[in-house]
Design an enzyme around this catalytic site. Structure first.
Site, short mmCIF file in Angstrom:
data_model
loop_
_atom_site.label_atom_id
_atom_site.label_comp_id
_atom_site.label_asym_id
_atom_site.label_seq_id
_atom_site.Cartn_x
_atom_site.Cartn_y
_atom_site.Cartn_z
N SER A 250 -1.28 8.60 -5.39
CA SER A 250 -2.28 8.12 -4.44
C SER A 250 -2.52 9.19 -3.39
O SER A 250 -1.71 10.12 -3.25
CB SER A 250 -1.76 6.84 -3.76
OG SER A 250 -2.55 6.47 -2.64
N TYR B 225 4.96 1.85 0.60
CA TYR B 225 3.96 2.42 -0.31
C TYR B 225 3.91 3.94 -0.16
O TYR B 225 3.89 4.68 -1.14
CB TYR B 225 2.59 1.81 0.00
CG TYR B 225 1.54 2.07 -1.05
CD1 TYR B 225 1.45 1.28 -2.19
CD2 TYR B 225 0.61 3.11 -0.89
CE1 TYR B 225 0.47 1.52 -3.15
CE2 TYR B 225 -0.36 3.35 -1.84
CZ TYR B 225 -0.43 2.55 -2.96
OH TYR B 225 -1.40 2.79 -3.92
#
Length: 283
Positions: free
Chosen positions: A164, A177
């Protein structure tokens, strides 16, 4: 649907990139985690359409049924096998890999399954952190540990990991995350370091993608901020990006197919940063 709203993702067969590769045959198997929806579903369908026998695994069995239905709807040519599995359970991961090996030679692994939780470090629940770590970092390592020796025995293979923009920089209140995405890039490089040129690895870093997790946030955000759904996407989500458009899951699936192919044979330990200028530009 109004012009200010955002169209949901819609996978069409014409959107699937077709790649000529001698290893993209039914004798070779690709395992895809998180395949019950979003990027995982799209990737499983893309790989099957490119000729690979694809094992779609997820804890969500109903979602896996939906993946099979979507594959049938777009008339993919290859086979998709739904094998439910819990990424927090080693025995279940063992079983998925064993069953996959009965279908052909395991040559490709796509670690895509993910979770999100928003909280400050001070308030972050550690049981949620533990779950995210198991699903997003430990499971990719364990599945790689199971699959890499099998890949080597059959002439080499590839592990693709879903990273990401949060594996390049971080935003507040996403500590777990952020940590998982930086960690998955470390796993990617470690696989390359030990692959001896036979087994290789890559990661993919995107900005916002039209997954159910993201799309379900847009309407609520628009209502709470008193702006249109499109303004949420263009100004709030993609405010830092140069391309003011979210990616479709199938576009990410196409990147996995490219990364697995011989066209990407020099992509080893590297990251495909596909973020519309999100990370390396600013005003």
């Amino acid at each position: 649907m109004s012009e200010d709203s955002v169209e949901p993702a819609e996978l069409k067969r014409s959107d699937i990139m077709q790649i000529e590769d001698d290893r993209f045959t039914a004798d070779n198997v690709a395992i895809v985690t998180g395949a019950a929806s979003g990027i995982g579903r799209a990737t499983a369908i893309v790989l099957a359409e490119n000729g690979l026998t694809t094992v779609a695994t997820d804890v969500d069995e109903a979602g896996l049924d939906g993946t099979l239905e979507k594959a049938e709807e777009v008339a993919v040519e290859g086979e998709i096998h739904a094998l439910p599995g819990d990424l927090t359970d080693d025995d279940e991961m063992d079983a998925v890999v064993e069953e996959a090996a009965q279908l052909g030679d395991i040559r490709f692994l796509a670690n895509i399954a993910g979770m999100q939780h928003i909280d400050s470090i001070g308030d972050f629940p550690m049981d949620t952190y533990d779950m995210m770590h198991q699903v997003m970092l430990r499971a990719p390592l364990y599945l790689s540990k199971l699959c890499l020796p099998r890949m080597r025995e059959t002439g080499g293979g590839v592990v693709g990991n879903m990273a990401s923009v949060h594996g390049h920089y971080v935003t507040r209140d996403k500590v777990a995350y952020n940590m998982m995405k930086f960690g998955i890039r470390g796993l990617t490089r470690s696989i390359a370091a030990e692959g001896e040129g036979e087994n290789r690895s890559f990661s993919i870093s995107t900005g916002y993608v039209k997954t159910p997790l993201v799309m379900n946030q847009i309407e609520d955000s628009a209502e709470s901020r008193g702006i249109t759904e499109r303004e949420v996407v263009e100004d709030v989500m993609l405010g830092q990006a140069r391309t003011k458009e979210m990616m479709e899951p199938v576009e990410v699936g196409n990147l996995f197919a490219f990364g697995f192919s011989e066209n990407a044979r020099h992509l080893n330990g590297n990251d495909l940063l596909w973020d519309g200028g999100y990370t390396h530009t600013y005003e």
